[in-house]
Design a protein around this motif. Structure first.
Motif: not given
Length: 330
Positions: A264-268, A322-326, A312-318
């Protein structure tokens, strides 16, 4: 043919970098604002939040996770992931505890922790590289193995009463600055130099951007993967040493949430789960966000169960962002 393949790899990297840089800078900026807002909220709800003692506690509690996250950032840039890192930390900590109980000196204890972590990490890398099993599946399997080893070794009983000879690494101060700051600084400086100033780091990014192109231009992908996972394991061994130094015991449930927190920290912090993109500074900010959230929720009397919900919620949002940006740039 070689020129064409080299051009393909370079094009893949430059294209990904061109799209990722604005987003990564934006992510770090947003995370900085989020940290400021989070601190303001907790400070308004608890008079103890901004006290020197509490801020030092947050920092000291962040050291072992920060070290693990440096390795996780490299693995995610590579295009991998490791959900067993908590198990690696746990097994390393148990072996450190046993080494202390057998009366081994500090330098041997340190070597035991580092060696165990690097070996288990390399094992993960070898499984992933040689069998081509998806990283999340391979490390999920080894996670259960590591947990089983943990319970077999300690039998469900804490290892406690360990020496405090290494506690200064986390609990000590140097010229008025907590020692943990220097530990984190050394680990992240080494990781940054490895990624940005060595051919090995360039290979890691190339594999994360386009593994097929990396293989075609002659990069030893399998070897690099094993080395990256071994490095993550080594950092997990360092984190185990710091964990034992800080608490002087080994709990039965050690390392339970550290994989989720590290990912989570890495992806955030700006890493893309598909690989090729990552920010060590962003990762550190992600660690602070998680640890401040955990600390603040405790201070204002919110159940600790909400910590995992928030993370977990923050991870899902990020991941959705990322998926939308890609999708937008593809």
């Amino acid at each position: 043919m070689w020129t064409i393949l080299t051009s393909r790899a370079q094009t893949a990297r430059s294209t990904r970098k061109a799209f990722s840089r604005p987003f990564r800078i934006g992510r770090e900026g947003l995370l900085l604002v989020a940290l400021a807002v989070l601190c303001a909220i907790f400070a308004s709800q608890s008079e103890f939040f901004l006290s020197e003692r509490n801020l030092t506690t947050i920092l000291r509690n962040s050291v072992d996770l920060s070290v693990v996250c440096a390795g996780m950032t490299i693995v995610i840039i590579l295009g991998g992931i490791d959900v067993s890192v908590g198990g690696i930390l746990a097994v390393s900590a148990v072996l450190i505890g046993r080494a202390y109980q057998y009366g081994m000196p500090d330098w041997v204890v340190i070597l035991v922790g580092l060696g165990a972590g690097a070996l288990l990490g390399a094992m993960n890398g070898a499984i992933i590289a040689k069998t081509r099993v998806p990283p999340i599946v391979a490390t999920l399997g080894t996670m259960y193995i590591f947990i089983a080893v943990l319970f077999l070794v300690i039998g469900g009983v804490w290892i406690s009463g360990l020496p405090n000879t290494l506690s200064f690494l986390v609990l000590g101060d140097f010229v008025g600055v907590p020692a943990g700051v220097f530990v984190i600084g050394l680990v992240y400086a080494f990781s940054w130099l490895l990624l940005r100033r060595t051919p090995w780091g360039q290979r890691v990014v190339a594999i994360g951007c386009d593994e097929v192109a990396a293989r075609l231009v002659g990069i030893q992908v399998d070897r690099t993967k094993i080395q990256a996972y071994a490095l993550l394991g080594l950092f997990a061994g360092i984190a185990a040493i710091l964990y034992v130094a800080r608490l002087r015991n080994v709990e039965v449930n050690i390392g339970t949430n550290i994989a989720l927190e590290a990912i989570a920290a890495t992806i955030l912090g700006g890493a893309n789960i598909r690989g090729g993109i990552g920010s060590l500074i962003g990762t550190l900010m992600g660690v602070l966000f998680i640890k401040i959230t955990q600390n603040g929720l405790v201070l204002i009397g919110v159940s600790s169960l909400w910590e995992t919900v928030v993370i977990g919620g923050l991870l899902i949002v990020v991941l959705i962002l990322d998926a939308l940006e890609t999708r937008r740039v593809s």
